[in-house]
Design a protein around this motif. Structure first.
Motif, PDB file in Angstrom:
ATOM      1  N   SER A   4       0.826  -1.204   0.000  1.00 37.79           N
ATOM      2  CA  SER A   4       0.000   0.000   0.000  1.00 37.79           C
ATOM      3  C   SER A   4       0.856   1.248   0.000  1.00 37.79           C
ATOM      4  CB  SER A   4      -0.923   0.007   1.234  1.00 37.79           C
ATOM      5  OG  SER A   4      -1.847  -1.043   1.178  1.00 37.79           O
ATOM      6  N   VAL A   5       1.914   1.259   0.841  1.00 34.73           N
ATOM      7  CA  VAL A   5       2.795   2.430   0.929  1.00 34.73           C
ATOM      8  C   VAL A   5       3.522   2.660  -0.393  1.00 34.73           C
ATOM      9  CG1 VAL A   5       4.894   3.331   2.004  1.00 34.73           C
ATOM     10  CG2 VAL A   5       3.094   2.341   3.428  1.00 34.73           C
ATOM     11  N   CYS A   6       4.026   1.560  -0.996  1.00 36.71           N
ATOM     12  CA  CYS A   6       4.744   1.685  -2.279  1.00 36.71           C
ATOM     13  C   CYS A   6       3.827   2.235  -3.367  1.00 36.71           C
ATOM     14  CB  CYS A   6       5.299   0.327  -2.705  1.00 36.71           C
ATOM     15  SG  CYS A   6       6.649  -0.275  -1.662  1.00 36.71           S
ATOM     16  N   THR A   7       2.606   1.710  -3.416  1.00 36.43           N
ATOM     17  CA  THR A   7       1.648   2.152  -4.432  1.00 36.43           C
ATOM     18  C   THR A   7       1.262   3.608  -4.212  1.00 36.43           C
ATOM     19  OG1 THR A   7       0.751  -0.087  -4.544  1.00 36.43           O
ATOM     20  CG2 THR A   7      -0.589   1.669  -5.478  1.00 36.43           C
ATOM     21  N   THR A   8       0.942   3.930  -2.957  1.00 36.58           N
ATOM     22  CA  THR A   8       0.520   5.286  -2.631  1.00 36.58           C
ATOM     23  C   THR A   8       1.628   6.291  -2.890  1.00 36.58           C
ATOM     24  OG1 THR A   8      -0.897   4.351  -0.923  1.00 36.58           O
ATOM     25  CG2 THR A   8      -0.536   6.713  -0.839  1.00 36.58           C
ATOM     26  N   TRP A   9       2.853   5.891  -2.590  1.00 37.32           N
ATOM     27  CA  TRP A   9       4.012   6.783  -2.753  1.00 37.32           C
ATOM     28  C   TRP A   9       4.074   7.330  -4.179  1.00 37.32           C
ATOM     29  CZ3 TRP A   9       7.535   8.495   0.813  1.00 37.32           C
ATOM     30  CH2 TRP A   9       8.668   9.131   0.319  1.00 37.32           C
ATOM     31  N   LEU A  10       3.880   6.445  -5.167  1.00 31.65           N
ATOM     32  CA  LEU A  10       3.962   6.873  -6.568  1.00 31.65           C
ATOM     33  C   LEU A  10       2.706   7.627  -7.015  1.00 31.65           C
ATOM     34  CD1 LEU A  10       5.663   3.808  -8.276  1.00 31.65           C
ATOM     35  CD2 LEU A  10       6.592   6.099  -8.048  1.00 31.65           C
ATOM     36  N   LEU A  11       1.540   7.134  -6.609  1.00 32.14           N
ATOM     37  CA  LEU A  11       0.303   7.752  -7.065  1.00 32.14           C
ATOM     38  C   LEU A  11       0.117   9.153  -6.485  1.00 32.14           C
ATOM     39  CD1 LEU A  11      -2.093   4.688  -6.959  1.00 32.14           C
ATOM     40  CD2 LEU A  11      -1.409   5.957  -8.983  1.00 32.14           C
ATOM     41  N   THR A  12       0.577   9.356  -5.255  1.00 33.07           N
ATOM     42  CA  THR A  12       0.425  10.678  -4.650  1.00 33.07           C
ATOM     43  C   THR A  12       1.530  11.635  -5.076  1.00 33.07           C
ATOM     44  OG1 THR A  12       1.563   9.880  -2.659  1.00 33.07           O
ATOM     45  CG2 THR A  12      -0.841   9.854  -2.637  1.00 33.07           C
ATOM     46  N   TYR A  13       2.380  11.200  -5.978  1.00 36.29           N
ATOM     47  CA  TYR A  13       3.411  12.081  -6.526  1.00 36.29           C
ATOM     48  C   TYR A  13       2.832  12.996  -7.607  1.00 36.29           C
ATOM     49  CZ  TYR A  13       8.251  13.365  -7.610  1.00 36.29           C
ATOM     50  OH  TYR A  13       9.427  14.050  -7.755  1.00 36.29           O
ATOM     51  N   ALA A  14       1.570  12.756  -7.972  1.00 36.37           N
ATOM     52  CA  ALA A  14       0.936  13.505  -9.057  1.00 36.37           C
ATOM     53  C   ALA A  14       0.981  15.023  -8.884  1.00 36.37           C
ATOM     54  CB  ALA A  14      -0.508  13.031  -9.233  1.00 36.37           C
ATOM     55  N   PRO A  15       0.741  15.569  -7.661  1.00 37.46           N
ATOM     56  CA  PRO A  15       0.803  17.042  -7.538  1.00 37.46           C
ATOM     57  C   PRO A  15       2.173  17.611  -7.895  1.00 37.46           C
ATOM     58  CG  PRO A  15      -0.325  16.097  -5.656  1.00 37.46           C
ATOM     59  CD  PRO A  15       0.249  14.944  -6.425  1.00 37.46           C
ATOM     60  N   TYR A  16       3.250  16.901  -7.525  1.00 33.48           N
ATOM     61  CA  TYR A  16       4.593  17.364  -7.886  1.00 33.48           C
ATOM     62  C   TYR A  16       4.748  17.374  -9.407  1.00 33.48           C
ATOM     63  CZ  TYR A  16       6.021  16.626  -3.015  1.00 33.48           C
ATOM     64  OH  TYR A  16       6.131  16.671  -1.663  1.00 33.48           O
ATOM     65  N   VAL A  17       4.264  16.308 -10.039  1.00 32.68           N
ATOM     66  CA  VAL A  17       4.372  16.203 -11.496  1.00 32.68           C
ATOM     67  C   VAL A  17       3.609  17.342 -12.164  1.00 32.68           C
ATOM     68  CG1 VAL A  17       3.917  14.745 -13.494  1.00 32.68           C
ATOM     69  CG2 VAL A  17       4.615  13.700 -11.330  1.00 32.68           C
ATOM     70  N   ALA A  18       2.409  17.625 -11.652  1.00 31.68           N
ATOM     71  CA  ALA A  18       1.595  18.689 -12.225  1.00 31.68           C
ATOM     72  C   ALA A  18       2.276  20.045 -12.081  1.00 31.68           C
ATOM     73  CB  ALA A  18       0.219  18.707 -11.551  1.00 31.68           C
ATOM     74  N   ASP A  19       2.951  20.234 -10.943  1.00 30.08           N
ATOM     75  CA  ASP A  19       3.633  21.509 -10.702  1.00 30.08           C
ATOM     76  C   ASP A  19       4.769  21.748 -11.682  1.00 30.08           C
ATOM     77  OD1 ASP A  19       2.099  22.495  -8.693  1.00 30.08           O
ATOM     78  OD2 ASP A  19       3.326  21.720  -7.062  1.00 30.08           O
ATOM     79  N   TYR A  20       5.511  20.698 -12.006  1.00 30.85           N
ATOM     80  CA  TYR A  20       6.741  20.882 -12.772  1.00 30.85           C
ATOM     81  C   TYR A  20       6.616  20.528 -14.254  1.00 30.85           C
ATOM     82  CZ  TYR A  20       9.110  21.810  -8.403  1.00 30.85           C
ATOM     83  OH  TYR A  20       9.494  22.375  -7.236  1.00 30.85           O
ATOM     84  N   SER A  21       5.730  19.596 -14.608  1.00 31.22           N
ATOM     85  CA  SER A  21       5.619  19.215 -16.017  1.00 31.22           C
ATOM     86  C   SER A  21       5.045  20.342 -16.862  1.00 31.22           C
ATOM     87  CB  SER A  21       4.748  17.961 -16.160  1.00 31.22           C
ATOM     88  OG  SER A  21       3.437  18.196 -15.668  1.00 31.22           O
ATOM     89  N   ARG A  22       4.363  21.287 -16.246  1.00 30.81           N
ATOM     90  CA  ARG A  22       3.801  22.412 -17.012  1.00 30.81           C
ATOM     91  C   ARG A  22       4.880  23.318 -17.582  1.00 30.81           C
ATOM     92  NH1 ARG A  22       1.729  26.631 -12.455  1.00 30.81           N
ATOM     93  NH2 ARG A  22       3.153  26.040 -10.797  1.00 30.81           N
ATOM     94  N   TYR A  23       6.104  23.211 -17.076  1.00 27.30           N
ATOM     95  CA  TYR A  23       7.196  24.040 -17.570  1.00 27.30           C
ATOM     96  C   TYR A  23       7.937  23.395 -18.746  1.00 27.30           C
ATOM     97  CZ  TYR A  23       6.462  26.537 -13.187  1.00 27.30           C
ATOM     98  OH  TYR A  23       5.903  27.231 -12.149  1.00 27.30           O
ATOM     99  N   LEU A  24       7.558  22.191 -19.115  1.00 28.99           N
ATOM    100  CA  LEU A  24       8.210  21.520 -20.238  1.00 28.99           C
ATOM    101  C   LEU A  24       7.829  22.202 -21.553  1.00 28.99           C
ATOM    102  CD1 LEU A  24       7.633  17.795 -19.198  1.00 28.99           C
ATOM    103  CD2 LEU A  24       9.811  19.014 -19.198  1.00 28.99           C
TER     104      LEU A  24
END
Length: 273
Positions: A4-24
């Protein structure tokens, strides 16, 4: 719990991705954005998780004092390096955590207050977030593993359905085709509320309750029946994806937007080839 922790760790990374991928750059492909982000998430955390498994299996003392255990392993001469690396790592990741805490706070209060962010207000919000986080760290010392497990589960319950809906909307339904202007316009084509999204999200939160197992707080009947395992993440990932896909697909088809999306997607494929 570990799964559960491993799965959640990656799935909850989405806000970071949204913050930074917009600058690509605009011509960066969604496949590359997803693939490299996923690879970085897996490689960056997988080896440390594997190392933790090996160390805890080698000695139960590792779980009591991980930092001290590692320092003792390398000896007195190299111990300071271990401490420096750990401190710098914590500082580095908490810069990102504070940034996202600031963004989330401002995003939450801005629609209701129309706050204008100035350097002073930015500093004040970051200071408040830092004080609260530090207080939690001081109060929770000695129970870090339990607190982290409960916190990761809490994130799992609320963030995994959010991620599932986002992924379905972006990759399956709209295929990356959005009108940025309409996103910021309450009278635009997306409307003020997406009730299909909100409904799918809330149903998924409620559906997880029988599968939950938060130590010392609540354990659902299904979790008890399967040996106290918490598999609510699977419900949180699959159910909202299915509900949102079929509900939103019907809505987009009725308005003709789905046909327009398919036409644009087909045209892009021809241009790419």
């Amino acid at each position: 719990m570990a799964l559960s922790v491993c799965t959640t760790w990656l799935l909850t990374y989405a806000p970071y991705v949204a913050d930074y991928s917009r600058y690509l750059p605009r011509n960066t492909s969604p496949r590359a954005t997803f693939g490299w982000t996923y690879a970085g998430g897996v490689l960056g955390t997988g080896w440390t998780m594997a190392l933790g498994v090996i160390l805890i299996a080698s000695s139960p003392k590792f779980g009591i004092d991980p930092t001290g255990f590692l320092a003792n392993m390398v000896g007195h001469s190299l111990a300071p390096i271990i401490y420096i690396v750990i401190v710098l790592g914590i500082l580095g990741v908490n810069v990102l955590n504070l940034y996202c805490a600031f963004m989330a706070t401002v995003t939450s209060i801005e629609p209701f207050t129309k706050i204008k962010v100035t350097p002073t207000k930015r500093f004040s919000i970051l200071a408040i977030c830092t004080i609260i986080a530090t207080w939690l760290g001081i109060v929770g010392q000695g129970n870090l593993v339990t607190i982290m497990n409960d916190f990761m589960l809490l994130l799992q319950y609320i963030m995994v359905p959010w991620s599932a809906i986002n992924l379905v909307d972006y990759y399956v339904l709209r295929r990356g085709n959005y009108s940025i202007k309409d996103i910021f316009d309450v009278n635009g084509k997306y409307g003020k509320f997406n009730w299909t999204c909100i409904g799918s999200y809330l149903i998924s939160i409620v559906a997880q309750i029988p599968f939950m197992n938060v130590e010392g707080i609540y354990e659902g009947p299904i979790s008890k029946a399967i040996g106290h395992a918490d598999i609510s993440w699977s419900i949180a990932l699959i159910l909202p994806a299915v509900l949102y896909y079929y509900g939103m697909k019907a809505k987009l088809t009725a308005t003709g937007e789905l046909q327009e999306i398919e036409r644009i997607y087909a045209a892009k494929k021809i241009v790419n080839h």
